[in-house]
Design a protein around this motif. Structure first.
Motif, PDB file in Angstrom:
ATOM      1  N   TYR A 149     -12.303  11.147   9.218  1.00  8.71           N
ATOM      2  CA  TYR A 149     -12.651   9.718   8.629  1.00  8.71           C
ATOM      3  C   TYR A 149     -11.680   8.459   9.482  1.00  8.71           C
ATOM      4  CZ  TYR A 149     -15.074  11.417   4.632  1.00  8.71           C
ATOM      5  OH  TYR A 149     -16.190  11.858   3.817  1.00  8.71           O
ATOM      6  N   GLN A 150     -10.215   9.007   9.616  1.00  8.69           N
ATOM      7  CA  GLN A 150      -9.555   7.938  10.129  1.00  8.69           C
ATOM      8  C   GLN A 150      -9.793   7.708  11.764  1.00  8.69           C
ATOM      9  OE1 GLN A 150      -5.576   8.418   8.430  1.00  8.69           O
ATOM     10  NE2 GLN A 150      -4.669   7.473  10.088  1.00  8.69           N
ATOM     11  N   VAL A 151     -10.182   8.650  12.321  1.00  9.24           N
ATOM     12  CA  VAL A 151     -10.635   8.464  13.838  1.00  9.24           C
ATOM     13  C   VAL A 151     -11.887   7.370  13.946  1.00  9.24           C
ATOM     14  CG1 VAL A 151     -12.435  10.430  14.201  1.00  9.24           C
ATOM     15  CG2 VAL A 151     -10.769   9.416  16.152  1.00  9.24           C
ATOM     16  N   MET A 152     -12.694   7.243  12.965  1.00 11.25           N
ATOM     17  CA  MET A 152     -13.787   6.707  12.760  1.00 11.25           C
ATOM     18  C   MET A 152     -13.258   5.043  12.371  1.00 11.25           C
ATOM     19  SD  MET A 152     -16.990   8.528  11.605  1.00 11.25           S
ATOM     20  CE  MET A 152     -16.180   8.958  10.046  1.00 11.25           C
ATOM     21  N   VAL A 153     -12.659   4.886  11.299  1.00  8.33           N
ATOM     22  CA  VAL A 153     -12.104   3.887  10.792  1.00  8.33           C
ATOM     23  C   VAL A 153     -10.782   3.907  10.431  1.00  8.33           C
ATOM     24  CG1 VAL A 153     -12.381   2.157   8.685  1.00  8.33           C
ATOM     25  CG2 VAL A 153     -14.538   3.533   9.476  1.00  8.33           C
ATOM     26  N   PRO A 154      -9.792   3.227  11.368  1.00 13.21           N
ATOM     27  CA  PRO A 154      -8.311   3.390  10.932  1.00 13.21           C
ATOM     28  C   PRO A 154      -7.645   3.145   9.520  1.00 13.21           C
ATOM     29  CG  PRO A 154      -8.764   2.147  12.990  1.00 13.21           C
ATOM     30  CD  PRO A 154     -10.023   2.316  12.066  1.00 13.21           C
ATOM     31  N   GLU A 155      -8.488   2.428   8.715  1.00  5.43           N
ATOM     32  CA  GLU A 155      -7.980   2.281   7.432  1.00  5.43           C
ATOM     33  C   GLU A 155      -8.361   3.335   6.363  1.00  5.43           C
ATOM     34  OE1 GLU A 155      -7.738  -1.685   9.421  1.00  5.43           O
ATOM     35  OE2 GLU A 155      -9.279  -0.194   9.312  1.00  5.43           O
ATOM     36  N   ALA A 156      -9.266   4.152   6.915  1.00  2.00           N
ATOM     37  CA  ALA A 156      -9.793   5.189   6.030  1.00  2.00           C
ATOM     38  C   ALA A 156      -8.733   6.015   5.314  1.00  2.00           C
ATOM     39  CB  ALA A 156     -10.597   6.160   6.947  1.00  2.00           C
ATOM     40  N   VAL A 157      -8.994   6.269   3.890  1.00  2.00           N
ATOM     41  CA  VAL A 157      -7.928   6.966   3.124  1.00  2.00           C
ATOM     42  C   VAL A 157      -8.190   8.212   2.461  1.00  2.00           C
ATOM     43  CG1 VAL A 157      -6.988   4.820   2.445  1.00  2.00           C
ATOM     44  CG2 VAL A 157      -8.770   5.689   1.180  1.00  2.00           C
ATOM     45  N   GLY A 158      -7.609   9.011   2.265  1.00  2.00           N
ATOM     46  CA  GLY A 158      -7.922  10.100   1.616  1.00  2.00           C
ATOM     47  C   GLY A 158      -7.064  10.299  -0.012  1.00  2.00           C
ATOM     48  N   ILE A 159      -7.979  10.258  -1.199  1.00  2.00           N
ATOM     49  CA  ILE A 159      -7.332  10.256  -2.364  1.00  2.00           C
ATOM     50  C   ILE A 159      -7.373  11.575  -2.977  1.00  2.00           C
ATOM     51  CG2 ILE A 159      -7.538   9.214  -4.706  1.00  2.00           C
ATOM     52  CD1 ILE A 159      -9.219   6.958  -3.737  1.00  2.00           C
ATOM     53  N   ILE A 172      -2.717   8.151  -2.549  1.00  2.00           N
ATOM     54  CA  ILE A 172      -3.819   7.627  -1.554  1.00  2.00           C
ATOM     55  C   ILE A 172      -3.044   7.773  -0.505  1.00  2.00           C
ATOM     56  CG2 ILE A 172      -4.959   5.786  -0.998  1.00  2.00           C
ATOM     57  CD1 ILE A 172      -4.800   4.872  -3.952  1.00  2.00           C
ATOM     58  N   PHE A 173      -3.675   8.582   0.444  1.00  2.00           N
ATOM     59  CA  PHE A 173      -2.939   9.054   1.892  1.00  2.00           C
ATOM     60  C   PHE A 173      -3.689   8.582   2.900  1.00  2.00           C
ATOM     61  CE2 PHE A 173      -1.762  12.548  -1.435  1.00  2.00           C
ATOM     62  CZ  PHE A 173      -0.611  12.040  -1.706  1.00  2.00           C
ATOM     63  N   ARG A 174      -2.740   8.480   4.005  1.00  2.00           N
ATOM     64  CA  ARG A 174      -3.428   8.532   5.520  1.00  2.00           C
ATOM     65  C   ARG A 174      -2.541   9.187   6.398  1.00  2.00           C
ATOM     66  NH1 ARG A 174      -1.794   4.668   8.932  1.00  2.00           N
ATOM     67  NH2 ARG A 174      -3.953   4.304   9.541  1.00  2.00           N
ATOM     68  N   LEU A 175      -3.116   9.631   7.574  1.00  2.00           N
ATOM     69  CA  LEU A 175      -2.406  10.238   8.526  1.00  2.00           C
ATOM     70  C   LEU A 175      -1.697   9.195   9.268  1.00  2.00           C
ATOM     71  CD1 LEU A 175      -5.130  12.525  10.303  1.00  2.00           C
ATOM     72  CD2 LEU A 175      -3.469  13.305   8.509  1.00  2.00           C
ATOM     73  N   CYS A 176      -0.141   9.762   9.453  1.00  2.00           N
ATOM     74  CA  CYS A 176       0.707   8.708  10.443  1.00  2.00           C
ATOM     75  C   CYS A 176       0.183   8.510  11.891  1.00  2.00           C
ATOM     76  CB  CYS A 176       2.078   9.263  10.482  1.00  2.00           C
ATOM     77  SG  CYS A 176       2.845   9.376   8.544  1.00  2.00           S
ATOM     78  N   GLU A 177       0.392   7.303  12.153  1.00  2.00           N
ATOM     79  CA  GLU A 177       0.094   7.057  13.355  1.00  2.00           C
ATOM     80  C   GLU A 177       1.281   6.442  14.325  1.00  2.00           C
ATOM     81  OE1 GLU A 177      -3.637   4.734  14.144  1.00  2.00           O
ATOM     82  OE2 GLU A 177      -4.132   4.617  11.983  1.00  2.00           O
TER      83      GLU A 177
END
Length: 224
Positions: A149-159, A172-177
């Motif tokens: 998800y995040q590679v398509m939309v940088p703001e994408a989240v995983g809940i 509500i998480f996201r991979l660190c960049e």
């Protein structure tokens, strides 16, 4: 492919819509926004666009997943949002047909998800799933899903919703960049496995760009 026939997918199975369609989902909250600052901001989070979410979305998802949760099975859903004036508004929750175990969940018939997203011109702003008997964290499988998800939309989240976790019911998480994204991008493993953190930096973090908006309309497409 020449001669290929594309079937039409029925995308109109909507189980809930609130507030009423007459209520504008662009109306700002009456008070200052409540952001989800559950951890220190780091990596690129502070540079991301804000994401408005319905205050009731997670509660409704928990209710929709209750039967699976009681059977110790995970449930997953996909979040759809539109972008206006530099802000994402999550207006759609899609619960696809899926296969689940106590620690995994896999969407099937994904063309139904894409059909709804395309018909409503939605960004795939992330995903949501339950941990019916585990704590609130992102597993090695979860972070790989989050990457897609995040590679398509940088703001994408995983809940992650963990009803049995006494210390934390949701995250509500996201991979660190860039470190987290790079680690998962270069990881060839599948299934449950360990990831080596880069210089002690976590692979994922709590999101700090979430605004819970009480006036945001939400539609739930339950395709199961």
């Amino acid at each position: 492919m020449s001669g290929e026939i594309c079937c039409q997918v029925d995308v109109h199975h909507v189980t809930k819509s609130f507030p009423s369609p007459g209520v504008s989902f662009l109306q700002p909250p009456p008070n200052a926004p409540l952001k989800n600052y559950t951890s220190n901001e780091h990596s690129a989070s502070k540079h991301l666009k804000d994401i408005h979410m319905s205050q009731r979305m997670m509660e409704d998802f928990v209710n929709a997943a209750r039967e699976n949760t009681e059977k110790n099975l995970e449930t997953c859903g996909v979040l759809g949002a539109f972008l206006k004036d530099g802000t994402f508004y999550v207006t759609t929750l899609i619960m696809p047909k899926q296969e689940a175990t106590s620690n995994s969940c896999q969407a099937i018939n994904e063309e139904e998800i894409y059909a709804i997203q395309n018909e409503e011109s939605l960004f795939p702003i992330g995903w949501i799933h339950t941990h019916p008997s585990q704590s609130c964290f992102m597993s090695s499988i979860d972070v790989h899903t989050q990457y897609t998800y995040q590679v398509m939309v940088p703001e994408a989240v995983g809940i992650v919703l963990a009803p049995t976790d006494v210390s934390r019911k949701y995250g509500i998480f996201r991979l660190c960049e860039p470190d987290g994204m790079n680690i998962i991008r270069d990881c060839p493993e599948r299934g449950f496995h360990l990831h080596k953190e880069a210089d002690g930096t976590p692979i994922y973090e709590d999101c700090s760009n979430i605004i819970f908006n009480p006036n945001l309309r939400l539609e739930i497409h339950d395709l199961r």
